[in-house]
Design an enzyme around this catalytic site. Structure first.
Site, PDB file in Angstrom:
ATOM      1  NE  ARG B  73      28.113 -42.635 -15.656  1.00 47.15           N
ATOM      2  CZ  ARG B  73      29.082 -43.104 -14.888  1.00 47.15           C
ATOM      3  NH1 ARG B  73      29.526 -42.409 -13.857  1.00 47.15           N
ATOM      4  NH2 ARG B  73      29.626 -44.280 -15.147  1.00 47.15           N
ATOM      5  CG  ASP B 314      27.737 -50.611  -8.764  1.00 50.92           C
ATOM      6  OD1 ASP B 314      27.546 -49.384  -8.719  1.00 50.92           O
ATOM      7  OD2 ASP B 314      28.835 -51.139  -8.522  1.00 50.92           O
ATOM      8  CG  HIS B 318      31.406 -45.585 -18.726  1.00 55.58           C
ATOM      9  ND1 HIS B 318      31.816 -44.438 -18.095  1.00 55.58           N
ATOM     10  CD2 HIS B 318      31.643 -46.601 -17.853  1.00 55.58           C
ATOM     11  CE1 HIS B 318      32.286 -44.745 -16.894  1.00 55.58           C
ATOM     12  NE2 HIS B 318      32.182 -46.048 -16.712  1.00 55.58           N
TER      13      HIS B 318
END
Lengths: 346, 432
Positions: B73, B314, B318
């Site tokens: 991110r 994967d 968040h």
């Protein structure tokens, strides 16, 4: 190592019912037993009389604040919920959210928290996203009750229950009935809820009739319907015909080539109605597209019970709201916050 | 962090069960590390003076894990996670090398972004990060990127992340251009039109919940197109994250004809199915979606048969708000670094793989896909080592996950297998 996830039905039951099996929220018919659905219908029966009283009010929700949270526009559903709440003596807030908070970027959860801070007792929610009512019920602080007035393509349980009420009024019950649901099942929250209700209440067969583009994947197994792509075959001998509203945006070549071809193949005419049982009734959740889903002569004909559905909607919504408020009062009583005033039967 | 750091003092890991699939070793013996490299197995080399001894009795000692897909991110979405936070979680998960997809903000389509990510990782020194380079400029699917420069900046492979390249001609040119520089390409097989707007597998659960589905055919068409282009161009294609039984069959057929194609699967796809979405569980909102039990079983069979050679996390961390909305408004992806090894070990208990092959799927095999000489314990190799307790149980939860992302459908589930030590280039980067 990883246990199977509880099914939608199991999770929906856990979310909607308290430990004694009383209705806390009314989000979906998934996971609710026949006895509870029958209770709702019986209770609605009792409320039918209220409309004929000189004073059209009962005090079951007196002192409660009910907020209509409509993230999608609606006239009929919102009005009947408002009227139902008022007849139950509740105070009603109408919030047209599509033009206020979320347009300013507020999240659904923030909107919810703000309304909770105003001590709202019940939310009636309509939202464009499947699962929105589940989401709000999951995050609402106890004992706030949530009623689903339609979420995305998932569920519209009060509409389905008023349809069940109408069917029972005409057919006396559900046993042995064959019900045809015609049209856009794929996008229809009404159809999903109706199918669940009909199967739970024990009809003989639910048929879904439409072109493959409008019948969702693996419907027979997923929903418990028998699928027909030929209207005539599907109508043969049915006791109840439910037409679904076809939205204009589906008819531009994406799902259907044209209104014309749809009406030609799936529109209900007097002649086609003749294939159904002689006393078959015709239903539609509204608003109707005359000349698309059915001929005007059918809509206005003697088999049509469409306007009755609207009247019954009021009684069914009063029933559901009063049941959830009753459960809330039991909770408040147990928490020592309020005596269980006016809990019980009508 | 430097692979040949002089600061890495000599360490002996004693008494563990050493598993090195690349050398076909499965034996209880000692492992000696010095100068950031493997110094020897078994008897310590002459004159070896261990300054630290790790007692691995009852534990498994294997190469540090290599994860072909983990989002960090950063840059651009630091409110979700950072290179520092996620490489720390990787170390706790026994992962010493990870490849991050290029869909950062800005994307990894210039050497500067690739270098930034590597530099951020090197400053922290928790794990080795290899950013995948953007296959097309801005991931726009229209203009091929400066791949040669990206390769020089340390990108091991090219990828368009999970954005399908709609224009088949552009994809063909991109594959040809990548192969010119010996670069493999990661492709997420999905027909753009069939998958557009979809959120869950088009099947039972989608129909019950009224959620827009992604049909199996979306992946099948993606694989078919990409295989045709792989054959046409001779490019080395790696399918990132297969999810359907049909796709595994097509992969096996292509490999049997000698095409240089490989594939991985996310560990959770070998366990979870569309059923996990019931109750509108936003943590199970994943792309590619969780599919049917038959698909899951076929994916397991493809792993067992060696057609799918790598299992990855994967990882998609968040912030809590990303999942706090009605299902259709939530962001897809799960936090998965720390559940990778336990889920892979579970395949051994389920007799899908033996322990050595299972370890290969998260070490030597993904290292080969990334074209790096990692994931092995032979003398002279980089001393990336994972020491784990195969019997330790732990419950997945906010408190137990190191990752900033707590979004996982496995929350509350007890898993078996816990990392005790992770060593990166001979230095302990995690001890737990």
């Amino acid at each position: 190592m990883i246990a199977p996830t509880p099914t939608q039905q199991e999770q929906a039951a856990a979310l909607q019912l308290d430990a004694q099996g009383n209705l806390k929220h009314f989000l979906t018919l998934d996971g609710l037993e026949r006895s509870l659905l029958t209770d709702i219908l019986d209770r609605a029966e009792g409320f039918l009389g209220v409309a004929r009283q000189a004073v059209k009010k009962v005090p079951l929700c007196r002192g409660k604040i009910i907020a209509n949270l409509f993230f999608e526009t609606s006239t009929r559903t919102r009005t009947t919920f408002e009227l139902a709440a008022k007849r139950l003596s509740a105070d009603v807030l109408n919030l047209n959210i599509s033009t206020s908070a979320t347009a300013k970027g507020e999240t659904l959860l923030d909107t919810l928290r703000n309304l909770e801070a105003m001590h709202v007792d019940m939310f009636v929610v309509r939202h464009a996203d499947s699962g929105a009512a589940h989401f709000i019920a999951t995050h609402a602080a106890a004992p706030v009750a949530v009623i689903n007035a339609g979420d995305g393509c998932y569920s519209h349980p009060t509409q389905a229950m008023l349809d069940m009420f109408t069917i029972r009024a005409h057919k006396g019950g559900f046993e042995g009935l064959t019900v045809a649901i015609i049209g856009d099942v794929l996008h229809s929250r009404v159809a999903r809820s109706q199918i669940t209700a009909l199967n739970t209440l024990g009809v003989a067969e639910v048929r879904a009739i439409g072109p493959s583009t409008l019948v969702p994947a693996r419907s027979e197994e997923a929903l418990g319907v028998r699928v027909f792509h030929d209207l005539r075959a599907g109508l043969r001998g049915v006791d109840v015909i439910i037409l679904l509203r076809l939205q204009h945006e589906r008819m531009d070549g994406g799902f259907l080539p044209s209104e014309h071809e749809y009406f030609h193949l799936f529109g209900l005419t007097d002649k086609r109605l003749g294939l159904a049982a002689p006393d078959a009734i015709v239903m539609h959740p509204g608003p109707i597209n005359r000349g698309v889903e059915m001929d005007s002569s059918v809509a206005d004909g003697e088999r049509s019970v469409i306007l009755e559905q609207v009247s019954n909607g009021l009684a069914v919504r009063m029933a559901v709201m009063s049941m959830c408020i009753g459960t809330q009062n039991l909770w408040l009583h147990a928490a020592g916050q309020q005596p269980p005033a006016e809990v019980g039967d009508v | 962090m430097s692979d040949t750091s002089a600061a890495a003092h000599p360490i002996s890991i004693r008494g563990g069960r050493i598993i090195d699939p690349a050398a076909d070793i499965d034996a209880v013996m000692d492992l000696h590390l010095a100068g950031g490299a493997i110094a020897g197995l078994g008897e310590a080399p002459a004159g070896f003076d261990a300054q630290q001894v790790i007692d691995a009795t009852g534990l498994v000692v294997c190469p540090g894990l290599v994860d072909v897909s983990a989002r960090l991110r950063q840059p651009g979405q630091e409110h979700k996670a950072t290179v520092a936070s996620e490489t720390r979680a990787a170390a706790a998960a026994g992962i010493t090398t990870l490849c991050c997809p290029p869909d950062t903000l800005p994307p990894v389509d210039t050497p500067a972004v690739a270098q930034l990510i590597r530099q951020l990782a090197e400053e922290r020194g928790h794990a080795r990060v290899l950013p995948a380079g953007a296959l097309t400029r801005g991931l726009d699917g229209e203009h091929i990127s400066e791949m040669a420069a990206l390769k020089l900046a340390g990108c091991p492979v090219m990828s368009n992340a999970d954005r399908p390249v709609r224009n088949t001609r552009v994809l063909r040119r991109a594959l040809e251009y990548a192969s010119t520089y010996g670069l493999g390409t990661f492709l997420h097989p999905a027909d753009a039109y069939l998958s557009e707007g979809g959120m869950v597998h088009e099947g039972l659960v989608a129909t019950q919940l009224g959620l827009p589905g992604i049909p199996e055919a979306a992946e099948v068409l993606g694989v078919a197109r990409d295989l045709a282009l792989a054959e046409q161009t001779g490019a080395r294609v790696h399918f990132r994250g297969l999810s359907t039984a049909r796709a595994t069959a097509m992969l096996a057929e292509a490999r049997s004809r000698g095409l240089p194609v490989s594939a991985d699967v996310a560990a959770h796809q070998l366990w979870l199915t569309e059923d996990a979405v019931a109750g509108f569980n936003a943590d199970a909102h994943l792309i590619p979606p969780l599919r049917t039990a038959a698909d899951r079983d076929a994916l397991r069979a493809a792993v067992a048969a060696g057609e799918i050679t790598a299992i990855c996390s994967d990882h998609q961390p968040h912030e809590p708000d990303a999942k706090l909305s009605p299902f259709p408004q939530t962001e897809p992806g799960m936090s998965a670094l720390e559940t990778l090894l336990p889920l892979v070990l579970g395949l051994v208990r389920d007799e899908v793989l033996d322990l050595c092959d299972a370890i290969a799927c998260v070490t030597a095999n993904p290292a080969a896909i990334l074209d790096r000489p990692l994931g092995r314990l032979q003398p002279g190799a980089v001393a990336d080592v994972c020491v784990f307790d195969p019997h330790a149980r732990w419950v997945v939860g906010e408190d137990t996950l190191v990752s900033r992302g707590k979004n996982t459908p496995l929350r509350g589930i007890e898993l078996t297998g816990r990392v005790r030590w992770t060593l990166l280039a001979g230095r302990v980067v995690h001890e737990g």
